[in-house]
Motif scaffolding. Sequence first.
Motif: not given
Length: 554
Positions: A42-43, A46, A180, A209, A307, A311, A315
């Motif tokens: 996910r990171v 991004v 996403s 997301m 976003r 995110t 974290c």
Amino acid sequence: MTDALANDAQMRARARLEDVARAVRSAVSAMPHDCPQGLRVRVEKVLKVLEREEIHICVSGLFKAGKSTLINQLARWPILPSGSLPETGAPAVLRRRSPQQVRIQSRSGAMQEIEANAETLSRHTSLYTEDGRRRELNEMALQAEIDAPRLEIAPNVVLVDLPGLRDTREMDEVALDLASEADLILWVFRSEPAFSEQDSAFLAYLVEMCGAHVIQLVLNAMTSQKGANAWREFLRDVAPAHRQALRSAIGEIGLDERHVEKLCIVDATLVRKAFIGVTFGGRELFRLLRSVARRSDLTVKAARFVRVARTLDVCAAWALEAQTEIEAAYTEAASRYEVYRARMDRRDAIRAEIDAAVAQAFQGLDDEIARAGRDAASGVSENGYSVGVNVAGPLVNGATSAVETRRKGLIARLAAIGSDPEAVPLDAKMAGRIETAFLPEGSGAQSPRARFEAVIGTVSTRQPKLSWGRVASWLKGRDSEVEAAASATRGAVRSAASTASRAALACQPRVRALAKELLEPPSITVVAPPDERPRERLADFVSKVDHARARAVA
């Protein structure tokens, strides 16, 4: 002057973009190895979106919502397959670019140009074959790239047609993964059936997301069979009910009233661009797409900061939980290590105590035996001198007494040491072995006296010689030969004492080794000191996440 201010604003915006991207890259590089793979992906996603040059608009929704039909209208080209069955089995990426052409990317990554028509594209991307058989995933292309010269978007914008959701798990994963990454998601849903729980569930995931700001709701009215009058009636009589249904659902999704007010209503089969007349939602839709194009690239990209912040919040939440777990594990490991070190330190102390006890048991023993030898020698006088007398007896008695005292003292000290939990208790059998080791090596006799008798043996006495010189010295009141014989005997006694001392001291290494062997406890499991590195790595990650988030929301 205005141009200069605009250029300055653009420069500041770009500098901030680069600053945030640099901070996120630093956070990515600091992610711990045990970070959940999903969070890492996910990171990284991004960061990929943040650094992307093009603006991505994804058209998403449940299968058969009319997404591909709507995009065909926007492209002024019936290039995307559409029909009664779910068609889109691979994402299609459309750009306003000439010449008109279509390329497909296989799952191996190879690109191939194909005929630019829906029928050919369908053979590579549709979920079903012409005879209605469902294709396997490996039978379809990974992605289609379409250059559409008449596409109603700006050159820097990419339009992505996604597979319909609620078809298969694999298709859902592909569609949600690409959605996403979008800068804008056009969520298309049909008026019949109306907005559903499945729409709400998928939208809630995308809001989590990406943030609510990327969502644009598009209602496909499906009035093309009835014409313009039906369209007007739909806007007047049916659309308000859809808006009200949305109002009751947006809270759980994470949307707000603005999404209801900005609801874009179209008929996907008829929507068109026109300045007057009925456009079946075309004016509103094209106005929406133009608004994206009118905004500068940097403005759109800056919206990605939301976003980034969301995110990084995830974290930070994971890192906080991980820190709690790591601290608990570290505290437990430190406690175990402290217990282990304390036990090891105590064992080292026991070894030192054993060494000290043995050393004390032998310290000055040679002097005591030497003193016993001097006492025995002093008993040999000229007046009482006799040949064949056992002059070694007093020496053996003295040496035996000294060793016996030392042996008993050593056994008492070792017994006390053996009472420590980290040592082995000293029993009678073990004590007997140590007592035996304390004796000089000899004939095999177990008593101290017999051992010393064996070491010393007998001390010979000289026979005085009869001579005229001896007679002369006797007449003078002294017997020189007797004096010489007595002196030699005393020397022999002192020499025997020296031999006894060496024999006694020679036992020390054997006694020390045996005492350590008998009292040494079994080995214990080695406990490593607590590892500081996970705490340090996580602290570094938290610091960089906080820094990146602060830059994103500044």
